[in-house]
Design an enzyme around this catalytic site. Structure first.
Site, PDB file in Angstrom:
ATOM      1  CG  ASN A  80      -1.738   1.238   1.366  1.00 30.08           C
ATOM      2  OD1 ASN A  80      -1.781   2.059   0.453  1.00 30.08           O
ATOM      3  ND2 ASN A  80      -2.426   1.393   2.498  1.00 30.08           N
ATOM      4  CD1 TRP A  81       3.815   1.178  -2.643  1.00 32.97           C
ATOM      5  CD2 TRP A  81       4.422   2.713  -4.166  1.00 32.97           C
ATOM      6  NE1 TRP A  81       4.958   0.736  -3.259  1.00 32.97           N
ATOM      7  CE2 TRP A  81       5.357   1.650  -4.201  1.00 32.97           C
ATOM      8  CE3 TRP A  81       4.592   3.778  -5.042  1.00 32.97           C
ATOM      9  CZ2 TRP A  81       6.452   1.640  -5.063  1.00 32.97           C
ATOM     10  CZ3 TRP A  81       5.681   3.764  -5.907  1.00 32.97           C
ATOM     11  CH2 TRP A  81       6.600   2.703  -5.914  1.00 32.97           C
ATOM     12  CE  LYS A  82      -0.201   3.091   4.821  1.00 27.53           C
ATOM     13  NZ  LYS A  82      -0.065   3.136   6.261  1.00 27.53           N
ATOM     14  CG  HIS A 132      -5.780   1.923   5.211  1.00 34.30           C
ATOM     15  ND1 HIS A 132      -5.368   2.783   6.199  1.00 34.30           N
ATOM     16  CD2 HIS A 132      -4.760   1.037   5.024  1.00 34.30           C
ATOM     17  CE1 HIS A 132      -4.144   2.439   6.591  1.00 34.30           C
ATOM     18  NE2 HIS A 132      -3.758   1.380   5.889  1.00 34.30           N
ATOM     19  CD  GLU A 172      -3.357  -2.515   7.187  1.00 33.50           C
ATOM     20  OE1 GLU A 172      -2.255  -2.745   6.681  1.00 33.50           O
ATOM     21  OE2 GLU A 172      -4.010  -1.478   6.956  1.00 33.50           O
ATOM     22  N   GLY A 202       2.940  -1.264   4.211  1.00 34.28           N
ATOM     23  CA  GLY A 202       3.014   0.160   3.882  1.00 34.28           C
ATOM     24  C   GLY A 202       4.432   0.573   3.549  1.00 34.28           C
ATOM     25  N   GLY A 224       2.783   2.003  10.845  1.00 30.33           N
ATOM     26  CA  GLY A 224       3.789   3.055  10.726  1.00 30.33           C
ATOM     27  C   GLY A 224       4.513   3.379  12.017  1.00 30.33           C
ATOM     28  CD  GLU A 251      -2.855   5.377   6.885  1.00 28.66           C
ATOM     29  OE1 GLU A 251      -2.851   5.497   5.649  1.00 28.66           O
ATOM     30  OE2 GLU A 251      -1.924   4.863   7.528  1.00 28.66           O
TER      31      GLU A 251
HETATM   32  P1  13P Z   1       3.183   0.180   7.592  1.00 24.51           P
HETATM   33  O1  13P Z   1       3.625  -1.140   6.984  1.00 24.51           O
HETATM   34  O2  13P Z   1       3.940   1.357   7.113  1.00 24.51           O
HETATM   35  O3  13P Z   1       3.071   0.065   9.087  1.00 24.51           O
HETATM   36  O4  13P Z   1       1.674   0.419   7.059  1.00 24.51           O
HETATM   37  C1  13P Z   1       0.748  -0.589   7.187  1.00 24.51           C
HETATM   38  C2  13P Z   1      -0.469  -0.210   6.430  1.00 24.51           C
HETATM   39  O5  13P Z   1      -1.212   0.674   6.835  1.00 24.51           O
HETATM   40  C3  13P Z   1      -0.718  -0.894   5.152  1.00 24.51           C
HETATM   41  O6  13P Z   1      -2.000  -0.625   4.680  1.00 24.51           O
END
Ligand code: 13P
Length: 263
Positions: A10-12, A93, A168, A234, A174, A95
């Site tokens: 997931n490149w966000k 997600h 998650e 992520g 993160g 977020e």
């Molecule tokens: P990280 O791997 O950066 O903790 O992010 C996880 C995430 O939110 C993937 O969707």
């Protein structure tokens, strides 16, 4: 037999034209691990260029609107994702559940819209730190899944094979914090039970991914937990050097179901 693992990045809100070479490097390396499904979910505006750069590699979106079309400024429909070359999308997600106030019912509608268009879906769930500390993690996440799962009629049309759930924990995203193998195992077993309750035997075909600070150094331990069928990654998916070892850790030593694919 174990499900074929899916390792999705997931490149966000990361990714410019200059990163297409990195996507190509990841896709090239992924092709050397036939026992693992690999995908990258990139910003909507990068999907078409990424899909052209790596035509045989699954590129996905990170969100989708539940409506087919209409007056929804700034939103992207499932048909638009497909049209741009995506074969999957993330929905729900944390977020977005947080910043965009997305409800379980909205996430469910998004998943159904994407699946009915032919996209695969990674549906995210997870608890806050307060909820975990209060001992409510499993019941909270199980309720989230119950309320966000696409309807069971889809099971007959092969929907479970195109659906993955990503557990998650919000406090692990993160942060460098990772849930313990025991906590992951407890949660994934509970999620498997909810999936079987919803879809019958087909619930066993839904992959359950773990996400939250997955890195090269912890991936093998996480993948060894029962009912962990892959990872949603992520930060460590942005560079081939970080992501490829995670893919390698998911490559099985023995046989897996041969026919699975995210694309
Ligand atoms: P990280 O791997 O950066 O903790 O992010 C996880 C995430 O939110 C993937 O969707």
């Amino acid at each position: 037999m174990a499900l074929k693992k899916l390792v999705a990045g997931n490149w966000k809100m990361h990714g410019l034209s200059s990163d297409l070479a990195e996507i190509k490097a990841i896709a090239d390396a992924a092709s050397t691990f036939p026992g693992v499904d690999v995908a990258l979910c990139v910003p909507a505006i990068l999907i078409e260029r990424a899909a052209r750069a790596v035509p045989n590699f699954p590129i996905g979106g990170q969100d989708v609107h539940h409506a087919e079309k209409g007056a929804h400024t700034g939103c992207v429909s499932a048909q638009m994702l497909l049209d741009a070359g995506a074969s999957l999308t993330i929905v729900g997600h944390s977020e977005r559940r947080d910043a965009q106030r997305e409800s379980d019912s909205e996430v469910k509608a998004k998943a159904e819209a994407a699946l009915s268009c032919g996209l695969s879906v990674i549906l995210c769930v997870g608890e806050s730190l307060e909820t975990r500390k209060a001992g409510q993690a499993v019941q909270t996440v199980a309720a989230q899944v119950d309320a966000s799962l696409p309807d069971g009629e889809g099971a007959a049309a092969g929907v479970p094979a195109r659906l993955a759930i990503a557990y998650e924990p919000i406090w692990a995203i993160g942060t460098g914090e990772v849930a313990s193998p025991d906590d992951i195992g407890e949660m994934h077993a509970a999620l498997r039970a909810r999936l079987v309750a919803a879809y019958g035997d087909a619930g066993d075909q839904v992959r359950i991914l773990y996400g939250g600070s997955v890195k090269a150094g912890n991936a093998a331990e996480i993948f060894a937990v029962p009912d962990v069928d892959g990872a949603l990654v992520g930060g460590a998916s942005l560079k081939a050097d970080d992501f490829v070892p995670i893919i390698a850790a998911a490559q099985p030593a023995g046989a897996v179901e041969a026919e699975r694919s995210i694309a």
